[in-house]
Design an enzyme around this catalytic site. Structure first.
Site, PDB file in Angstrom:
ATOM      1  N   GLU A 171      43.724  38.148  44.720  1.00 32.13           N
ATOM      2  CA  GLU A 171      43.402  36.949  43.971  1.00 32.13           C
ATOM      3  C   GLU A 171      44.012  35.675  44.522  1.00 32.13           C
ATOM      4  OE1 GLU A 171      42.317  38.455  39.815  1.00 32.13           O
ATOM      5  OE2 GLU A 171      44.293  37.710  39.692  1.00 32.13           O
ATOM      6  N   HIS A 183      50.293  40.387  38.606  1.00 33.27           N
ATOM      7  CA  HIS A 183      49.170  39.383  38.588  1.00 33.27           C
ATOM      8  C   HIS A 183      49.943  38.225  38.861  1.00 33.27           C
ATOM      9  CE1 HIS A 183      46.407  36.436  36.955  1.00 33.27           C
ATOM     10  NE2 HIS A 183      45.364  37.167  37.198  1.00 33.27           N
ATOM     11  N   SER A 221      37.458  33.160  40.029  1.00 32.14           N
ATOM     12  CA  SER A 221      36.294  32.489  39.737  1.00 32.14           C
ATOM     13  C   SER A 221      34.998  33.207  39.916  1.00 32.14           C
ATOM     14  CB  SER A 221      36.228  31.184  40.280  1.00 32.14           C
ATOM     15  OG  SER A 221      37.251  30.311  39.408  1.00 32.14           O
ATOM     16  N   LYS A 234      43.441  38.629  29.872  1.00 28.01           N
ATOM     17  CA  LYS A 234      44.492  37.859  29.491  1.00 28.01           C
ATOM     18  C   LYS A 234      45.046  37.467  28.087  1.00 28.01           C
ATOM     19  CE  LYS A 234      43.415  35.348  34.000  1.00 28.01           C
ATOM     20  NZ  LYS A 234      43.363  34.523  34.850  1.00 28.01           N
ATOM     21  N   GLY A 293      40.829  30.664  37.761  1.00 29.05           N
ATOM     22  CA  GLY A 293      40.417  29.725  36.599  1.00 29.05           C
ATOM     23  C   GLY A 293      40.145  28.368  36.895  1.00 29.05           C
ATOM     24  N   ASN A 327      39.827  41.163  32.933  1.00 29.79           N
ATOM     25  CA  ASN A 327      41.220  40.908  32.842  1.00 29.79           C
ATOM     26  C   ASN A 327      41.017  39.820  31.549  1.00 29.79           C
ATOM     27  OD1 ASN A 327      43.748  39.867  32.407  1.00 29.79           O
ATOM     28  ND2 ASN A 327      44.118  39.244  34.358  1.00 29.79           N
ATOM     29  N   GLU A 358      49.879  35.123  37.618  1.00 33.25           N
ATOM     30  CA  GLU A 358      50.495  34.567  36.529  1.00 33.25           C
ATOM     31  C   GLU A 358      51.648  35.071  35.930  1.00 33.25           C
ATOM     32  OE1 GLU A 358      47.002  35.028  34.085  1.00 33.25           O
ATOM     33  OE2 GLU A 358      45.841  33.285  35.497  1.00 33.25           O
TER      34      GLU A 358
HETATM   35  P1  13P Z   1      39.207  33.780  36.538  1.00 35.19           P
HETATM   36  O1  13P Z   1      37.996  34.742  36.822  1.00 35.19           O
HETATM   37  O2  13P Z   1      39.106  33.003  35.209  1.00 35.19           O
HETATM   38  O3  13P Z   1      39.195  32.886  37.783  1.00 35.19           O
HETATM   39  O4  13P Z   1      40.573  34.501  36.645  1.00 35.19           O
HETATM   40  C1  13P Z   1      40.869  35.613  37.811  1.00 35.19           C
HETATM   41  C2  13P Z   1      42.005  36.106  37.324  1.00 35.19           C
HETATM   42  O5  13P Z   1      42.904  35.901  37.209  1.00 35.19           O
HETATM   43  C3  13P Z   1      41.451  37.725  37.036  1.00 35.19           C
HETATM   44  O6  13P Z   1      42.778  38.400  37.037  1.00 35.19           O
END
Ligand code: 13P
Length: 254
Positions: free
Chosen positions: A170, A98, A216, A14, A176, A12, A100
């Site tokens: 997740e 997601h 992560s 982003k 992150g 992903n 976010e």
């Molecule tokens: P990270 O791997 O940067 O923690 O992000 C995970 C994520 O949100 C994947 O959709």
């Protein structure tokens, strides 16, 4: 351990990568991962580079995913992107719900379920994301929250359609932050999600559904996470932005 489900590793990206940067990344991934047949490999770039990336991965083992889409098929929805538009670029997967988007765009389970149904009607495979916040985990509410998200986000999806659905767990506190769920924490929630799918559908459907872990994921923790019986792949954020780290994650998953 041999899994009955084929592993899926999705990147992903982003809100990252210009066209030039995206092409560098996928050309490198094509090179590094050409021999891999054991894993479904998916890249999910932003909408603005889907067209170029789609051309760059033609005739490769990389598949294309989007990060979101509209619940509507067309019409007066300024700023939205429809499933049919994604299909034009040979997109096969779409990340939905997601954390976010749940947090910043206030997407709720009912909307995510509508989007998932729209995606399925267009032969796109939804990657439906669920996960608890730190406060929810510390309050002992992980199963309650994740269970509600799974039920709500899959509302209206038939048993047959579940064959095309991927679930991503997740934990919000692991995204992150460099904090990965321990393999035990991940396995426990994945097993719970599979049990929830079994209660909503049946055992066979639950055994078939792929449940990815996200938060992560790095080359160094991939092997241990993937060794868990109910972890069927990964949804990778930060480490999906570099050729070396993403290709090492794919290689270490086998
Ligand atoms: P990270 O791997 O940067 O923690 O992000 C995970 C994520 O949100 C994947 O959709």
């Amino acid at each position: 351990m041999e899994k009955e489900r084929k592993l899926l590793i999705a990147g992903n990206w982003k809100m990252n990568k210009t066209v030039a940067e995206a092409l560098d990344l996928v050309q490198g991934l094509r090179r590094e991962l050409a021999a891999i047949k054991e894993v479904d490999i998916v890249v999910c770039p932003p909408f603005t580079v889907l067209c170029e990336v789609s051309k760059a991965i033609l005739d490769s083992n990389l598949r294309l995913g989007a990060q979101n889409m509209s619940e509507n098929s067309s019409g007066a929805y300024t700023g939205e992107v429809a499933a049919g538009m994604l299909k034009e670029f040979s997109v096969r997967y779409v990340i939905l719900g997601h954390s976010e988007r749940r947090q910043y765009q206030k997407e709720a389970d009912a909307l995510i379920a509508k989007k998932a149904l729209t995606a399925l009607a267009s032969s796109l495979k939804p990657i439906v994301c669920v996960g608890e916040t730190l406060a929810e985990r510390e309050g002992g509410n992980t199963e309650k929250v994740v269970g509600m998200q799974v039920k709500g986000s899959l509302a209206g999806i038939s048993k047959e359609q579940m064959g095309e659905v991927v679930i991503a767990y997740e934990p919000v506190w692991a995204i992150g932050t460099g904090k990965t769920a321990t393999t035990e924490q991940a396995q426990a929630v994945h097993a719970f999600i599979r049990k929830t799918v079994a209660s909503l559908y049946d055992d066979a459907t639950a055994r078939r559904v792929r449940i990815l872990y996200g938060g992560s994921v790095k080359p160094g923790n991939t092997r241990e996470l993937m060794s868990q019986p109910d972890v069927d792949g990964a949804l990778v954020g930060g480490a999906a932005l570099e050729i070396r780290s993403f290709s090492d994650i794919v290689k270490n998953s086998i």
